[in-house]
Design a protein around this motif. Sequence first.
Motif, PDB file in Angstrom:
ATOM      1  N   MET A  58       0.916  -1.130  -0.071  1.00  0.00           N
ATOM      2  CA  MET A  58      -0.020  -0.103  -0.060  1.00  0.00           C
ATOM      3  C   MET A  58       0.948   1.256  -0.077  1.00  0.00           C
ATOM      4  SD  MET A  58      -3.006   1.061   2.759  1.00  0.00           S
ATOM      5  CE  MET A  58      -2.002   1.677   3.943  1.00  0.00           C
ATOM      6  N   THR A  59       0.540   2.232  -0.967  1.00  0.00           N
ATOM      7  CA  THR A  59       1.165   3.444  -0.699  1.00  0.00           C
ATOM      8  C   THR A  59       0.140   4.739  -1.203  1.00  0.00           C
ATOM      9  OG1 THR A  59       3.281   4.609  -1.616  1.00  0.00           O
ATOM     10  CG2 THR A  59       1.821   3.448  -3.357  1.00  0.00           C
ATOM     11  N   GLU A  60       0.649   5.799  -1.043  1.00  0.00           N
ATOM     12  CA  GLU A  60      -0.180   6.906  -1.314  1.00  0.00           C
ATOM     13  C   GLU A  60       0.428   8.092  -2.193  1.00  0.00           C
ATOM     14  OE1 GLU A  60      -2.513   8.689   1.937  1.00  0.00           O
ATOM     15  OE2 GLU A  60      -3.271   6.698   2.093  1.00  0.00           O
ATOM     16  N   TYR A  61      -0.592   8.788  -2.910  1.00  0.00           N
ATOM     17  CA  TYR A  61      -0.077   9.897  -3.633  1.00  0.00           C
ATOM     18  C   TYR A  61      -1.088  10.830  -3.540  1.00  0.00           C
ATOM     19  CZ  TYR A  61       3.021   6.438  -6.215  1.00  0.00           C
ATOM     20  OH  TYR A  61       3.688   5.570  -6.664  1.00  0.00           O
ATOM     21  N   ARG A  62      -0.672  12.109  -3.991  1.00  0.00           N
ATOM     22  CA  ARG A  62      -1.653  13.386  -4.155  1.00  0.00           C
ATOM     23  C   ARG A  62      -1.398  14.047  -5.522  1.00  0.00           C
ATOM     24  NH1 ARG A  62      -5.181  15.602  -0.684  1.00  0.00           N
ATOM     25  NH2 ARG A  62      -4.205  14.675   1.058  1.00  0.00           N
ATOM     26  N   TRP A  63      -2.280  14.169  -6.237  1.00  0.00           N
ATOM     27  CA  TRP A  63      -2.046  14.588  -7.614  1.00  0.00           C
ATOM     28  C   TRP A  63      -3.035  15.947  -7.743  1.00  0.00           C
ATOM     29  CZ3 TRP A  63      -3.619   9.297  -9.466  1.00  0.00           C
ATOM     30  CH2 TRP A  63      -2.424   8.258  -9.386  1.00  0.00           C
ATOM     31  N   ARG A  85      -5.025   6.379  -2.136  1.00  0.00           N
ATOM     32  CA  ARG A  85      -4.392   5.134  -1.768  1.00  0.00           C
ATOM     33  C   ARG A  85      -4.316   4.157  -2.782  1.00  0.00           C
ATOM     34  NH1 ARG A  85      -5.653   3.526   4.474  1.00  0.00           N
ATOM     35  NH2 ARG A  85      -4.490   5.727   4.709  1.00  0.00           N
ATOM     36  N   VAL A  86      -3.176   3.539  -3.203  1.00  0.00           N
ATOM     37  CA  VAL A  86      -2.898   2.459  -4.034  1.00  0.00           C
ATOM     38  C   VAL A  86      -2.771   1.066  -3.045  1.00  0.00           C
ATOM     39  CG1 VAL A  86      -1.816   1.491  -5.880  1.00  0.00           C
ATOM     40  CG2 VAL A  86      -2.292   4.149  -5.595  1.00  0.00           C
ATOM     41  N   TRP A  87      -3.400   0.148  -3.507  1.00  0.00           N
ATOM     42  CA  TRP A  87      -3.173  -1.227  -3.127  1.00  0.00           C
ATOM     43  C   TRP A  87      -2.745  -1.952  -4.105  1.00  0.00           C
ATOM     44  CZ3 TRP A  87      -7.076   1.724  -1.216  1.00  0.00           C
ATOM     45  CH2 TRP A  87      -7.399   1.902   0.447  1.00  0.00           C
ATOM     46  N   TYR A  88      -1.823  -3.080  -3.836  1.00  0.00           N
ATOM     47  CA  TYR A  88      -1.286  -3.656  -5.072  1.00  0.00           C
ATOM     48  C   TYR A  88      -0.798  -5.140  -4.750  1.00  0.00           C
ATOM     49  CZ  TYR A  88       2.943  -1.474  -2.999  1.00  0.00           C
ATOM     50  OH  TYR A  88       3.815  -1.006  -2.273  1.00  0.00           O
ATOM     51  N   VAL A 167      -4.236  -3.836  -9.132  1.00  0.00           N
ATOM     52  CA  VAL A 167      -4.006  -2.686  -8.636  1.00  0.00           C
ATOM     53  C   VAL A 167      -5.228  -1.838  -8.384  1.00  0.00           C
ATOM     54  CG1 VAL A 167      -2.700  -0.673  -8.786  1.00  0.00           C
ATOM     55  CG2 VAL A 167      -1.567  -2.921  -9.769  1.00  0.00           C
ATOM     56  N   VAL A 168      -5.383  -1.436  -7.103  1.00  0.00           N
ATOM     57  CA  VAL A 168      -6.594  -0.825  -6.778  1.00  0.00           C
ATOM     58  C   VAL A 168      -5.984   0.769  -6.316  1.00  0.00           C
ATOM     59  CG1 VAL A 168      -8.768  -0.805  -5.201  1.00  0.00           C
ATOM     60  CG2 VAL A 168      -7.642  -2.881  -5.844  1.00  0.00           C
ATOM     61  N   VAL A 169      -6.608   1.740  -7.026  1.00  0.00           N
ATOM     62  CA  VAL A 169      -6.374   3.100  -6.844  1.00  0.00           C
ATOM     63  C   VAL A 169      -7.715   3.794  -6.241  1.00  0.00           C
ATOM     64  CG1 VAL A 169      -5.715   5.311  -7.872  1.00  0.00           C
ATOM     65  CG2 VAL A 169      -4.915   3.054  -8.709  1.00  0.00           C
ATOM     66  N   SER A 170      -7.707   4.180  -4.860  1.00  0.00           N
ATOM     67  CA  SER A 170      -8.784   4.562  -4.217  1.00  0.00           C
ATOM     68  C   SER A 170      -8.779   5.999  -4.103  1.00  0.00           C
ATOM     69  CB  SER A 170      -8.834   3.878  -3.080  1.00  0.00           C
ATOM     70  OG  SER A 170      -9.835   4.437  -2.184  1.00  0.00           O
ATOM     71  N   VAL A 171      -9.527   6.746  -4.666  1.00  0.00           N
ATOM     72  CA  VAL A 171      -9.769   8.259  -4.812  1.00  0.00           C
ATOM     73  C   VAL A 171     -10.256   8.943  -3.746  1.00  0.00           C
ATOM     74  CG1 VAL A 171     -10.258  10.033  -6.537  1.00  0.00           C
ATOM     75  CG2 VAL A 171      -9.917   7.618  -7.217  1.00  0.00           C
TER      76      VAL A 171
END
Length: 416
Positions: A58-63, A85-88, A167-171
């Motif tokens: 799991m990791t996180e980004y802000r765009w 938040r990205v689960w993979y 790969v799950v990208v949660s917004v």
Amino acid sequence: MLRSITVPGRILLASACALLAAACAADQAPPETSETSETPEIPERPFAVPTGPHAIGMTEYRWTDSDRPEPFTRDPDDLRSVAVRVWYPAEESTGAEDQATAVYLADPAEFGDAEDFVAVTHVRTNAIADAPAATGPFPVLVYHHGGGWTRFTSTFTTEELASHGYVVVSVGHNGFNRTQFLPDGTSVTPDTLTFPEPTGDLLADALGSWDYLDDHHFPQWVADARFVLDQLETLNGAEPFAGRLDLDRIGMYGWSFGGATSIEASVVDERVKAAIDHDGQLFGTAPTAGTARPFMLMHGGELPEVPPSDDPEVAAANEKALAELMAQVTRTDSALKAASTGDWYDVTIAGTNHGSFSDLVLFTPAFAGSIETARGHEIVNALTVAFFDRYLKGAGAPLLDDPAAVYPEVEMEARR
């Protein structure tokens, strides 16, 4: 009956109406806390161990979308941003079982005083933070939370999907979630375009809020979804996900307002190949335009209670209003199915309610329906995995042919 909560300082709707809408923000209260208890009532590891073959990272980004101003704050220099938040699927590593799993609440400061989250600050997930990603490529799923909640409100599902090779990208959708501050301390608490003032007329207030959502928040959520799809190209071009995303196999799903967003995205963006709506009322063009993409609608089997009143006339009016609102939700679902040209599944799970499609039932028992929480989550996960396995991986997914044979709680109508 579930309660309503305050969305940036105000009550949106009576809980029963909000739950029925399945898209009115803040349709449930945050977990309650116990300041006097030395032992947390919520276990540190409340999430079931995922059933798939992959370890989870799991990791996180802000765009930030430089092309869109932030419509819900008054500062003209604010730009629309989304945290994800990205689960993979992660590489297996020796001693992985000894690694500390990622915390559920990564940055309490994001939520202001974070009082609503005190009860879950100790909670951990099944994922390892920033673990090396497994060799892909893997299909990609974009998840959208329910109105008024957080991007990690359905960790019970995102982890399960990642364990099965997605790969799950949660917004996170600012302005209609719990986020109050960006990492630099900038406030994103809405101070303009706020919800219409309630009048006390259940039907009028619900319809007025639905119109407001359709006019203001829903277009932004769909735009957020498409912006995230754009960012996937960049994500796939650099470590840690270089070449690990299969961008020809993208699906979307979400809970409540996020479910409606997912269906709409399948209508307006051809990159979305399949979509699931976890107990969300439809908005946007989907009911009239239909979609060529396969989709699944999931519904709770337990309906909300009529808001109580000591005044018999008000109680009768509330009962009539709730029936009309329910009928309208059913009509939009039927219109979507009639207008669509692809495969679709319409599922109801006995004993579940609106909260059953989220993590909240793990934290506050009052959110749960009559079904045992673990059982409800198992069914939601199994159907979600099977649907995406069939339409993104090309798997047989026999569960979709007769789910009641495995889960008697499931009633399903389908067109294949």
